[in-house]
Every structure is written in C-alpha cells, then in structure tokens.
Design an enzyme around this catalytic site. Structure first.
Site, PDB file in Angstrom:
ATOM      1  N   THR A   6       0.933  -1.274   0.044  1.00 40.73           N
ATOM      2  CA  THR A   6       0.010  -0.114   0.107  1.00 40.73           C
ATOM      3  C   THR A   6       0.771   1.089  -0.115  1.00 40.73           C
ATOM      4  O   THR A   6       2.112   1.123   0.465  1.00 40.73           O
ATOM      5  CB  THR A   6      -1.117  -0.098   1.183  1.00 40.73           C
ATOM      6  OG1 THR A   6      -1.712   1.289   1.318  1.00 40.73           O
ATOM      7  CG2 THR A   6      -0.176   0.265   2.666  1.00 40.73           C
ATOM      8  N   LYS A  11      -3.810   2.832   6.739  1.00 42.63           N
ATOM      9  CA  LYS A  11      -4.284   1.681   6.685  1.00 42.63           C
ATOM     10  C   LYS A  11      -3.636   0.569   7.377  1.00 42.63           C
ATOM     11  O   LYS A  11      -4.220  -0.070   8.144  1.00 42.63           O
ATOM     12  CB  LYS A  11      -4.573   1.053   5.245  1.00 42.63           C
ATOM     13  CG  LYS A  11      -5.543   1.580   4.351  1.00 42.63           C
ATOM     14  CD  LYS A  11      -5.252   0.998   2.908  1.00 42.63           C
ATOM     15  CE  LYS A  11      -6.505   1.357   2.025  1.00 42.63           C
ATOM     16  NZ  LYS A  11      -6.236   0.848   0.460  1.00 42.63           N
ATOM     17  N   ASP A  60      -8.411  -2.947  -0.652  1.00 40.16           N
ATOM     18  CA  ASP A  60      -8.945  -1.934  -1.578  1.00 40.16           C
ATOM     19  C   ASP A  60     -10.463  -1.448  -1.140  1.00 40.16           C
ATOM     20  O   ASP A  60     -11.305  -2.345  -0.651  1.00 40.16           O
ATOM     21  CB  ASP A  60      -9.116  -2.336  -3.033  1.00 40.16           C
ATOM     22  CG  ASP A  60      -9.362  -1.483  -4.039  1.00 40.16           C
ATOM     23  OD1 ASP A  60      -9.029  -0.229  -3.740  1.00 40.16           O
ATOM     24  OD2 ASP A  60     -10.166  -1.358  -4.877  1.00 40.16           O
ATOM     25  N   SER A  61     -10.530  -0.243  -0.631  1.00 39.52           N
ATOM     26  CA  SER A  61     -11.899   0.203   0.201  1.00 39.52           C
ATOM     27  C   SER A  61     -12.530   1.271  -0.660  1.00 39.52           C
ATOM     28  O   SER A  61     -12.113   1.885  -1.544  1.00 39.52           O
ATOM     29  CB  SER A  61     -11.423   0.731   1.358  1.00 39.52           C
ATOM     30  OG  SER A  61     -10.729  -0.431   2.084  1.00 39.52           O
ATOM     31  N   GLY A 136      -8.797  10.074   5.144  1.00 41.64           N
ATOM     32  CA  GLY A 136      -9.854   9.857   4.252  1.00 41.64           C
ATOM     33  C   GLY A 136     -11.246  10.463   4.335  1.00 41.64           C
ATOM     34  O   GLY A 136     -11.180  11.713   4.974  1.00 41.64           O
ATOM     35  N   TYR A 137     -11.976   9.675   4.064  1.00 39.40           N
ATOM     36  CA  TYR A 137     -13.616  10.151   4.276  1.00 39.40           C
ATOM     37  C   TYR A 137     -14.014  10.084   5.902  1.00 39.40           C
ATOM     38  O   TYR A 137     -15.048  10.437   6.138  1.00 39.40           O
ATOM     39  CB  TYR A 137     -14.475   9.287   3.453  1.00 39.40           C
ATOM     40  CG  TYR A 137     -14.213   9.536   2.107  1.00 39.40           C
ATOM     41  CD1 TYR A 137     -14.678  10.651   1.140  1.00 39.40           C
ATOM     42  CD2 TYR A 137     -13.683   8.487   1.280  1.00 39.40           C
ATOM     43  CE1 TYR A 137     -14.588  10.749  -0.160  1.00 39.40           C
ATOM     44  CE2 TYR A 137     -13.446   8.684  -0.183  1.00 39.40           C
ATOM     45  CZ  TYR A 137     -13.874   9.568  -0.738  1.00 39.40           C
ATOM     46  OH  TYR A 137     -13.793   9.929  -2.127  1.00 39.40           O
ATOM     47  N   LYS A 158     -12.610   2.761  16.243  1.00 43.08           N
ATOM     48  CA  LYS A 158     -12.788   2.539  14.690  1.00 43.08           C
ATOM     49  C   LYS A 158     -12.961   1.059  14.336  1.00 43.08           C
ATOM     50  O   LYS A 158     -13.790   0.658  13.811  1.00 43.08           O
ATOM     51  CB  LYS A 158     -12.047   3.483  13.834  1.00 43.08           C
ATOM     52  CG  LYS A 158     -12.189   3.139  12.326  1.00 43.08           C
ATOM     53  CD  LYS A 158     -11.271   4.104  11.675  1.00 43.08           C
ATOM     54  CE  LYS A 158     -11.650   3.908  10.162  1.00 43.08           C
ATOM     55  NZ  LYS A 158     -10.652   4.444   9.078  1.00 43.08           N
ATOM     56  N   HIS A 163     -15.352  -1.514   8.614  1.00 42.24           N
ATOM     57  CA  HIS A 163     -15.042  -2.228   7.565  1.00 42.24           C
ATOM     58  C   HIS A 163     -13.962  -3.137   7.511  1.00 42.24           C
ATOM     59  O   HIS A 163     -13.855  -4.254   7.244  1.00 42.24           O
ATOM     60  CB  HIS A 163     -15.395  -1.400   6.016  1.00 42.24           C
ATOM     61  CG  HIS A 163     -14.688  -0.095   6.287  1.00 42.24           C
ATOM     62  ND1 HIS A 163     -14.997   0.931   7.077  1.00 42.24           N
ATOM     63  CD2 HIS A 163     -13.621   0.278   5.461  1.00 42.24           C
ATOM     64  CE1 HIS A 163     -14.246   1.898   7.239  1.00 42.24           C
ATOM     65  NE2 HIS A 163     -13.531   1.463   6.236  1.00 42.24           N
TER      66      HIS A 163
HETATM   67  P1  ITT Z   1      -3.451   1.875  -1.458  1.00 46.58           P
HETATM   68  O1  ITT Z   1      -2.145   2.268  -1.726  1.00 46.58           O
HETATM   69  O2  ITT Z   1      -3.740   0.751  -0.463  1.00 46.58           O
HETATM   70  O3  ITT Z   1      -4.289   1.707  -2.552  1.00 46.58           O
HETATM   71  P2  ITT Z   1      -5.533   4.333  -1.211  1.00 46.58           P
HETATM   72  O4  ITT Z   1      -5.526   5.226  -0.213  1.00 46.58           O
HETATM   73  O5  ITT Z   1      -5.420   4.717  -2.556  1.00 46.58           O
HETATM   74  O6  ITT Z   1      -4.328   3.360  -0.828  1.00 46.58           O
HETATM   75  P3  ITT Z   1      -8.194   2.775  -1.494  1.00 46.58           P
HETATM   76  O7  ITT Z   1      -7.905   2.934  -3.127  1.00 46.58           O
HETATM   77  O8  ITT Z   1      -8.418   1.669  -0.867  1.00 46.58           O
HETATM   78  O9  ITT Z   1      -6.532   3.171  -0.761  1.00 46.58           O
HETATM   79  O10 ITT Z   1      -8.955   3.881  -0.778  1.00 46.58           O
HETATM   80  C1  ITT Z   1     -10.041   4.579  -1.550  1.00 46.58           C
HETATM   81  C2  ITT Z   1     -10.152   5.948  -1.083  1.00 46.58           C
HETATM   82  O11 ITT Z   1     -10.881   5.878   0.248  1.00 46.58           O
HETATM   83  C3  ITT Z   1      -8.829   6.723  -0.517  1.00 46.58           C
HETATM   84  O12 ITT Z   1      -9.319   8.213  -0.811  1.00 46.58           O
HETATM   85  C4  ITT Z   1      -8.998   6.305   1.126  1.00 46.58           C
HETATM   86  O13 ITT Z   1      -8.373   7.712   1.690  1.00 46.58           O
HETATM   87  C5  ITT Z   1     -10.463   6.230   1.414  1.00 46.58           C
HETATM   88  N1  ITT Z   1     -10.737   5.350   2.413  1.00 46.58           N
HETATM   89  C6  ITT Z   1     -10.159   4.042   2.451  1.00 46.58           C
HETATM   90  N2  ITT Z   1     -10.594   3.439   3.704  1.00 46.58           N
HETATM   91  C7  ITT Z   1     -11.050   4.504   4.399  1.00 46.58           C
HETATM   92  C8  ITT Z   1     -11.546   4.576   5.845  1.00 46.58           C
HETATM   93  O14 ITT Z   1     -11.271   3.408   6.556  1.00 46.58           O
HETATM   94  N3  ITT Z   1     -11.720   5.803   6.140  1.00 46.58           N
HETATM   95  C9  ITT Z   1     -12.127   6.690   5.496  1.00 46.58           C
HETATM   96  N4  ITT Z   1     -11.562   6.731   4.067  1.00 46.58           N
HETATM   97  C10 ITT Z   1     -10.991   5.934   3.479  1.00 46.58           C
END
Ligand code: ITT
Length: 181
Positions: A6, A11, A60-61, A136-137, A158, A163
């Site tokens: 990542t 995360k 992936d989230s 993030g969100y 959290k 999730h």
């Molecule tokens: P990777 O390198 O692991 O892909 P990423 O930040 O790009 O890191 P994702 O594509 O999984 O990861 O995340 C998609 C978006 O959702 C990204 O902007 C994250 O900040 C946000 N996100 C993921 N998990 C979150 C959480 O638990 N709470 C808030 N925002 C989250």
C-alpha cells in the site's frame, strides 16, 4: 507473515493493531477501472504477484453513498483527491437520505491462490466534517448506532466496528487456520 502492499500508511496502522506481525511494502500500484472493488482486487493481485511474488495482501476500500447511486464507490481514491470531503458534502446538500457504507476487500495472495475477505460498515454522511483522527472520508462518516464520526474515534474504537476491522478479523482467522508465521 503477510506483507501489506500500500502507499497508505494509515491503513497499515489500523491493520497492525489487529495483526501485530503484519509488515508493509510501501508502493503505489496501478488500479484498473472496473465496476466492482472485487474486480480491481483480482487484477491487482495478479499484477503484483509478478512483482512481489507470494504471500502478500492488499486492501481496496470505497465509500458507497445511497442517494448518489453508490458514488464515489470504486472511484473513491480519485474523488477524494479531486473533490475531497467538502466536495462530497456539496453533492449531499439538501439531501435528507444520507445512508452510506464503507466496504473493504482484503485481497490475499497465498501460495499461488487468490482469496478475498470482505468487511462492510453501514452508516450516514455527516452534515459537516468532524474530528481529526483517521484519514480519508473519516470526518464525514458516522457509523450506524453512533453519534461520532470515525475521525472522532480512536483507532481501537474505529477498528471494533469498521469495514477494515471486520475484514482484518477474518484475516487473523485465515492466518491462524493456515498456521502462517
Ligand atoms: P492503496 O495504496 O492501499 O491503494 P489508497 O488510499 O489509494 O491506498 P483505496 O483505493 O483503498 O486506498 O482507498 C480509496 C479512498 O477511500 C482513499 O481516498 C482513502 O483515503 C479512502 N478510504 C479508504 N479506507 C478508508 C477509511 O477507513 N476511512 C476513510 N476513508 C477511507
């Protein structure tokens, strides 16, 4: 032990609280444009196995908002970088139906086989951003049955309901079942 691939250290920090032996490979990898997180994960696992080999995981989230027809969903990373939380709140202006959910897929590459573990957390989009924890969100998401946003919670709070926490506890079970050191 598995290594998490990542470029998102937050995360890793959340996941390490549930599986302390987890390691991290800091790396950004290309994500395909697809309709589901599952397809993105399948592609990424194949792609990364050519680079990293075996016994790694990815996360992936996405955030799926009901009244926006599941947007940002698979576009969550791009939308966060472009619109951000303020942009999402703008799209939600005047909407009383604010249900949303977070979904995490943990993709596992273990001895040549791909596995996917899912975790979902239902909740609502807040009226304004609140809290300074998380990433993030998190400041705009209030999990079901709570008053606080994720960003107003500690990592432990959290993890109990999130999730990622749910998917991680499945991963901890996987590690135990396969006796992974
Ligand atoms: P990777 O390198 O692991 O892909 P990423 O930040 O790009 O890191 P994702 O594509 O999984 O990861 O995340 C998609 C978006 O959702 C990204 O902007 C994250 O900040 C946000 N996100 C993921 N998990 C979150 C959480 O638990 N709470 C808030 N925002 C989250």
């Amino acid at each position: 032990m598995f290594k998490l691939v990542t470029h998102n250290r937050h995360k890793f920090e959340e996941m390490k609280k549930i599986l302390p032996e987890l390691e991290m490979i800091e790396m950004e990898y290309p994500e395909i444009q697809a309709n589901t997180l599952e397809e993105v994960v399948d592609f990424s696992l194949e792609y990364l196995s050519g680079i990293i080999g075996e016994n790694f995981i990815i996360d992936d989230s996405g955030l799926f908002i009901d009244s926006l027809n599941d947007f940002p969903g698979v576009y969550s990373a791009y939308v966060f970088d472009t619109l951000g939380n303020e942009g999402i709140l703008k799209l939600m202006e005047g909407k009383t139906h604010r249900d949303a959910y977070f979904k995490t897929i943990i993709g596992i590459r273990f001895e040549g086989i791909n596995y996917k573990l899912v975790g979902i957390c239902h909740g609502k989009i807040a009226e304004e951003p609140r809290g300074a924890n998380g990433f993030g969100y998190d400041p705009i998401f209030i999990p079901e049955g709570k008053e606080k946003t994720f960003a107003e919670m500690s990592t432990e709070e959290k993890n109990k309901i999130s999730h990622r926490g749910k998917a991680m506890r499945k991963l901890a079970g996987f590690v135990e079942r396969f006796g992974i050191q």
